[in-house]
Scaffold this motif. Structure first.
Motif, PDB file in Angstrom:
ATOM      1  N   PRO A 152      96.578  77.273  69.525  1.00 31.19           N
ATOM      2  CA  PRO A 152      97.123  75.847  69.036  1.00 31.19           C
ATOM      3  C   PRO A 152      97.703  74.788  69.834  1.00 31.19           C
ATOM      4  N   ILE A 153      97.042  74.219  70.841  1.00 27.73           N
ATOM      5  CA  ILE A 153      97.731  73.490  71.777  1.00 27.73           C
ATOM      6  C   ILE A 153      96.746  72.381  71.807  1.00 27.73           C
ATOM      7  N   GLN A 154      97.238  70.920  71.425  1.00 33.35           N
ATOM      8  CA  GLN A 154      96.204  69.794  71.548  1.00 33.35           C
ATOM      9  C   GLN A 154      96.202  69.301  73.068  1.00 33.35           C
ATOM     10  N   ASP A 155      95.770  70.357  73.843  1.00 37.21           N
ATOM     11  CA  ASP A 155      95.823  69.845  75.383  1.00 37.21           C
ATOM     12  C   ASP A 155      94.388  70.393  75.951  1.00 37.21           C
ATOM     13  N   GLY A 156      94.521  70.156  77.184  1.00 41.07           N
ATOM     14  CA  GLY A 156      93.226  70.491  78.142  1.00 41.07           C
ATOM     15  C   GLY A 156      93.207  70.074  79.272  1.00 41.07           C
ATOM     16  N   PRO A 157      92.213  70.461  80.139  1.00 36.88           N
ATOM     17  CA  PRO A 157      92.101  70.074  81.488  1.00 36.88           C
ATOM     18  C   PRO A 157      91.924  68.380  81.616  1.00 36.88           C
ATOM     19  N   TYR A 158      92.129  67.984  82.745  1.00 38.00           N
ATOM     20  CA  TYR A 158      92.169  66.443  82.965  1.00 38.00           C
ATOM     21  C   TYR A 158      92.855  65.664  82.153  1.00 38.00           C
ATOM     22  N   PHE A 159      92.120  64.566  81.518  1.00 33.37           N
ATOM     23  CA  PHE A 159      92.927  63.491  80.396  1.00 33.37           C
ATOM     24  C   PHE A 159      92.485  64.266  78.880  1.00 33.37           C
ATOM     25  N   PHE A 160      91.900  65.260  78.820  1.00 33.87           N
ATOM     26  CA  PHE A 160      91.354  65.707  77.433  1.00 33.87           C
ATOM     27  C   PHE A 160      92.671  66.331  76.558  1.00 33.87           C
ATOM     28  N   GLN A 161      92.898  65.859  75.396  1.00 31.41           N
ATOM     29  CA  GLN A 161      94.012  66.169  74.353  1.00 31.41           C
ATOM     30  C   GLN A 161      93.509  65.490  73.089  1.00 31.41           C
ATOM     31  N   GLY A 162      94.165  65.940  72.328  1.00 33.94           N
ATOM     32  CA  GLY A 162      94.044  65.428  70.918  1.00 33.94           C
ATOM     33  C   GLY A 162      93.330  66.304  69.923  1.00 33.94           C
ATOM     34  N   LEU A 163      92.744  67.477  70.192  1.00 36.91           N
ATOM     35  CA  LEU A 163      91.964  68.110  69.550  1.00 36.91           C
ATOM     36  C   LEU A 163      92.802  69.386  68.926  1.00 36.91           C
ATOM     37  N   PRO A 164      92.226  69.969  67.678  1.00 31.12           N
ATOM     38  CA  PRO A 164      93.071  70.995  67.084  1.00 31.12           C
ATOM     39  C   PRO A 164      92.974  72.321  67.707  1.00 31.12           C
ATOM     40  N   GLY A 165      93.366  72.401  69.118  1.00 33.47           N
ATOM     41  CA  GLY A 165      93.010  73.669  69.680  1.00 33.47           C
ATOM     42  C   GLY A 165      92.864  73.219  71.246  1.00 33.47           C
ATOM     43  N   LEU A 166      93.009  74.164  72.049  1.00 32.73           N
ATOM     44  CA  LEU A 166      93.047  74.165  73.496  1.00 32.73           C
ATOM     45  C   LEU A 166      91.485  73.840  73.872  1.00 32.73           C
ATOM     46  N   VAL A 167      91.147  72.910  74.894  1.00 28.75           N
ATOM     47  CA  VAL A 167      90.096  72.822  75.490  1.00 28.75           C
ATOM     48  C   VAL A 167      89.810  73.881  76.501  1.00 28.75           C
ATOM     49  N   VAL A 168      88.693  74.536  76.390  1.00 26.16           N
ATOM     50  CA  VAL A 168      88.396  75.747  77.225  1.00 26.16           C
ATOM     51  C   VAL A 168      86.973  75.356  78.150  1.00 26.16           C
ATOM     52  N   LYS A 169      86.430  74.226  77.632  1.00 27.67           N
ATOM     53  CA  LYS A 169      85.303  74.070  78.481  1.00 27.67           C
ATOM     54  C   LYS A 169      84.982  72.803  78.307  1.00 27.67           C
ATOM     55  N   ALA A 170      84.606  71.739  79.430  1.00 24.79           N
ATOM     56  CA  ALA A 170      84.184  70.425  79.317  1.00 24.79           C
ATOM     57  C   ALA A 170      83.250  70.188  80.276  1.00 24.79           C
ATOM     58  N   GLU A 171      82.077  69.450  79.732  1.00 25.09           N
ATOM     59  CA  GLU A 171      80.983  68.988  80.867  1.00 25.09           C
ATOM     60  C   GLU A 171      80.454  67.812  80.347  1.00 25.09           C
ATOM     61  N   ASP A 172      80.264  66.738  81.646  1.00 22.08           N
ATOM     62  CA  ASP A 172      79.933  65.603  81.327  1.00 22.08           C
ATOM     63  C   ASP A 172      78.382  65.686  81.031  1.00 22.08           C
TER      64      ASP A 172
END
Length: 274
Positions: A152-172
């Motif tokens: 339950p952390i609203q954070d993630g890699p790079y500039f990603f943040q603001g979601l109801p949970g940690l970003v574990v994967k991101a792809e363009d």
């Protein structure tokens, strides 16, 4: 893979007991948008504490320690080979951002990135954790991310943040760049003011509009900065060893830089001027 999942689950069970965590991501990217199958990889750390987070290359702490004792690996300069030589600090709870970067100089850029997320009902599993899909646009690049409510952390890699949970994967959208969580570690301490040694030498404070102008100017005219205080301080040479006057050397290097930029057009740092 099975051992990785077990280790992650054990750390997740202890998550509430220790606030300071390090989330390690694999950064996979293609420098050239016309050759997306030619990729490079690097590990990046997202260190999280009560006051915020820090995102940087995993190799930086080791290089910092070598710089402090004035040692370096044989045949290498400090930080040579690190692809993501930048630092992103997000300050909780407002999620204001200090972005440390360089473009012929060192800069500390104050940002306020409020992303517009579209959360999809689509769900899946990632390393034994439930994840949910979301999409956004960041600097005109479209991204698909997966976040987990189990962290339950609203954070993630790079500039990603603001979601109801940690970003574990991101792809363009073009699948040319991705960030994938590969490890979770405990941290004994977290100090948001302790920044990599690379950026401690008086970076210039600017805002995002200033950074856009600086990057745009360099992209259009990537001339080298002159070293030394007089003509006698430094000598300049071409690839054959012929000595050149500064104007001729500058023109040669500017053209070389332009040719290199054409082959590195997919890097994240250029998104800000697209």
């Amino acid at each position: 893979m099975h051992r990785i999942i077990i280790a992650l689950l054990l750390l997740l069970n202890q998550f509430s007991k220790g606030q300071n965590k390090r989330f390690v991501y694999e950064y996979s990217f293609a420098q050239d948008s016309t050759h997306l199958d030619t990729r490079e990889k690097e590990l990046l750390n997202l260190d999280i504490g009560k006051t915020g987070s820090k995102f940087y290359a995993s190799e930086v702490p080791e290089q910092d320690s070598l710089v402090k004792i004035k040692e370096r690996p044989i045949g290498k300069y400090p930080y040579q080979g690190i692809k993501f030589l930048e630092l992103i600090i997000k300050k909780y709870p407002e999620f204001t951002i200090d972005f440390y970067t360089s473009c012929q100089n060192y800069y500390k850029v104050n940002m306020n990135k409020k992303l517009n997320w579209q959360i999809s009902p689509e769900k899946d599993q990632f390393l034994g954790m439930p994840v949910q899909k979301a999409t956004t646009v960041l600097n005109k690049r479209k991204w698909t991310v997966w976040f987990t409510p189990d962290i339950p952390i609203q954070d993630g890699p790079y500039f990603f943040q603001g979601l109801p949970g940690l970003v574990v994967k991101a792809e363009d959208e073009n699948k040319g760049i991705s960030f994938t969580l590969v490890a979770i570690k405990s941290l004994s301490a977290f100090d948001i003011k302790d920044i990599p040694y690379y950026f401690r030498l008086d970076p210039i404070s600017i805002d995002e509009n200033d950074l856009r102008k600086i990057i745009k100017n360099y992209y259009e005219k990537p001339a080298p900065m002159k070293a030394g205080n007089s003509e006698d301080d430094v000598h300049y040479y071409d690839n054959s060893g012929k000595e050149l006057a500064w104007p001729e050397f500058s023109r040669m290097m500017e053209q070389n830089n332009k040719n290199a930029l054409k082959k590195r057009n997919n890097l994240l740092r250029w998104d800000i001027i697209k």
